[in-house]
Design an enzyme around this catalytic site. Structure first.
Site, mmCIF file in Angstrom:
data_model
loop_
_atom_site.group_PDB
_atom_site.id
_atom_site.type_symbol
_atom_site.label_atom_id
_atom_site.label_comp_id
_atom_site.label_asym_id
_atom_site.label_seq_id
_atom_site.Cartn_x
_atom_site.Cartn_y
_atom_site.Cartn_z
ATOM 1 N N GLN A 1 -20.742 -7.157 16.687
ATOM 2 C CA GLN A 1 -20.625 -8.383 17.480
ATOM 3 C C GLN A 1 -21.569 -9.466 16.967
ATOM 4 O OE1 GLN A 1 -20.911 -9.129 22.147
ATOM 5 N NE2 GLN A 1 -22.942 -8.796 21.314
ATOM 6 N N ASP A 2 -22.862 -9.179 16.944
ATOM 7 C CA ASP A 2 -23.838 -10.195 16.560
ATOM 8 C C ASP A 2 -23.694 -10.587 15.091
ATOM 9 O OD1 ASP A 2 -24.662 -9.705 19.108
ATOM 10 O OD2 ASP A 2 -26.721 -9.184 18.605
ATOM 11 N N ASP B 1 -26.286 1.432 2.392
ATOM 12 C CA ASP B 1 -26.718 2.482 3.310
ATOM 13 C C ASP B 1 -28.125 2.154 3.784
ATOM 14 O OD1 ASP B 1 -27.356 4.753 4.690
ATOM 15 O OD2 ASP B 1 -27.213 6.114 2.990
ATOM 16 N N ALA C 1 -27.749 -0.933 13.759
ATOM 17 C CA ALA C 1 -28.433 0.086 14.564
ATOM 18 C C ALA C 1 -27.394 0.988 15.210
ATOM 19 C CB ALA C 1 -29.282 -0.563 15.656
ATOM 20 N N TYR D 1 -30.595 10.966 14.970
ATOM 21 C CA TYR D 1 -29.816 9.963 14.238
ATOM 22 C C TYR D 1 -30.224 8.556 14.676
ATOM 23 C CZ TYR D 1 -25.770 7.179 12.790
ATOM 24 O OH TYR D 1 -24.960 6.203 12.246
ATOM 25 N N SER E 1 -35.114 -5.293 21.268
ATOM 26 C CA SER E 1 -34.263 -5.129 22.448
ATOM 27 C C SER E 1 -35.064 -5.134 23.742
ATOM 28 C CB SER E 1 -33.496 -3.805 22.343
ATOM 29 O OG SER E 1 -32.856 -3.480 23.551
ATOM 30 N N GLU F 1 -34.456 -3.285 26.077
ATOM 31 C CA GLU F 1 -34.580 -1.895 26.521
ATOM 32 C C GLU F 1 -35.988 -1.353 26.271
ATOM 33 O OE1 GLU F 1 -32.585 0.381 28.019
ATOM 34 O OE2 GLU F 1 -30.964 -1.055 28.367
ATOM 35 N N TYR G 1 -33.122 5.346 22.076
ATOM 36 C CA TYR G 1 -32.816 4.041 21.504
ATOM 37 C C TYR G 1 -33.990 3.081 21.669
ATOM 38 C CZ TYR G 1 -30.889 -0.701 21.270
ATOM 39 O OH TYR G 1 -30.679 -2.019 20.978
#
Length: 366
Positions: free
Chosen positions: A22-23, A74, A98, A111, A141, A143, A164
């Site tokens: 999206q971004d 990668d 991310a 991961y 973020s 979060e 996350y």
């Protein structure tokens, strides 16, 4: 008489990780409108995942004016990243890639730590080792604030409540470390939730608006959700990529909170989305405990006064308008007629951002 040739100006070059998201797609679109040459890193896969870029991508073999280039790469490989930086010679690097789904980070913590956290130090180390003078933007973020009481700003203590958030916090601190230790022009944009019709279908806002369109089209009967009382500061993603760019244009790097200053619950999002088309969501929504997080973040609300002061940035699209943009887009993508209020907001938003591109970018999302 001397024949003076007009001066040629090399366009600014940007490198974006996560360009297919999206971004990344909005940022690429925005930078192209600014005259940039844009390079994006994409993962090699057996299927194409570039639908959000299809409306701006031009095949270099066709002889057109090409300023968008995609590179297989990668973010788990330091050598690969360094090679791309050497090849592209970017003026600006935007690290947006991310594993960004908070609930999934509990299922894939190792991961998430590697992709969301360690990828940042790989890029910063590639910048240092190659001697690149690129300015670096790290997508931090809200979060990271976790259970810290709202509203949250640059001085609020971090209390991450998910793998996350913990990975993003590592990335945040390593970005500051490379700025202070090696002089890298490195910024953290601490972005609160930002949504759009290009939001991934598993994120709660898009899950709601897409399900609403499917329900109206007769393709879906029930929408399963988790915690309806969680409150988030939801803004419009195209505005947030503008803030990213402004951060890298300043004389000094900074870490800034970007958000609307308003917080609304998932329940309120349902009220606005279903109410916009005259439906009662209680008839269609069911709670599934599998969507609850082991540790919940209940209330995130930005105090973005510093961004307004330093960047002269403040949001223009409000919560109700955001919901209507997303509902209109999903209705039209499903072949249904939309009320059109969200479309009108986008049409008045800016010259670089068009309503038609919202729908084009979603055509292969089903």
């Amino acid at each position: 008489m001397t024949n003076l040739q007009p001066a040629t100006h090399k366009p600014a070059v940007a490198l974006i990780t996560g360009i297919t998201g999206q971004d990344g797609s909005y940022l690429a679109e925005f930078l192209l409108s600014k005259g940039y040459e844009v390079h994006g890193i994409i993962r090699r896969a057996s299927t194409f995942n570039t639908r959000r870029l299809d409306h701006i991508y031009k095949d270099p073999h066709n002889g057109e004016d090409v300023r968008l280039y995609l590179h297989y790469g990668d973010i788990g490989s330091s050598g690969n990243l360094a090679e791309i930086i050497r090849q592209v010679q970017p003026d600006e690097i935007y690290h947006l890639a991310a594993q960004s789904h908070v609930r999934i980070s509990f299922d894939l913590p190792d991961y998430t730590g590697d992709v969301t956290g360690l990828s940042t130090v790989r890029i910063l180390e590639a910048i240092r080792r190659t001697g690149s003078q690129a300015r670096f933007y790290q997508a931090s973020s809200s979060e990271m604030f976790g259970t810290a009481p709202p509203p949250q700003n640059e001085k609020t203590s971090f209390q991450p409540q998910s793998p996350y958030a913990a990975a993003k916090l590592y990335a945040y601190w390593i970005t500051r470390n490379y700025r202070q230790g090696y002089g890298v022009f490195a910024c953290n944009g601490i972005l609160f939730n930002h949504e759009s019709p290009r939001r991934g279908e598993t994120f709660v806002t898009r899950k709601i608006t897409r399900a609403l369109a499917n329900i109206l089209a007769g393709k879906q009967k029930v929408l399963y959700l988790g915690n309806l009382d969680a409150k988030r500061d939801w803004g419009y993603a195209p505005e947030y990529v503008e803030a990213m760019w402004i951060m890298l244009q300043k004389d000094e790097p900074a870490d800034l909170v970007i958000g609307t200053g308003e917080a609304h619950s998932v329940r309120e999002f349902l009220d606005e989305a279903f109410g916009y088309v005259g439906r009662d969501w209680h008839e269609s929504v069911r709670i599934d405990p599998r969507y609850y997080r082991p540790t919940e973040v209940n209330y995130l609300q930005a105090d973005a006064r510093q961004a307004k002061k330093v960047l002269n940035w403040q949001p223009r699209v409000q919560f109700v308008e955001l919901v209507r943009i997303m509902v209109d887009a999903d209705l039209e993508s499903a072949g249904l007629e939309s009320p059109g209020e969200g479309r009108r907001v986008v049409q008045a938003f800016s010259s670089w951002h068009r309503w038609a591109d919202q729908i084009v970018s979603m055509e292969r999302s089903s």
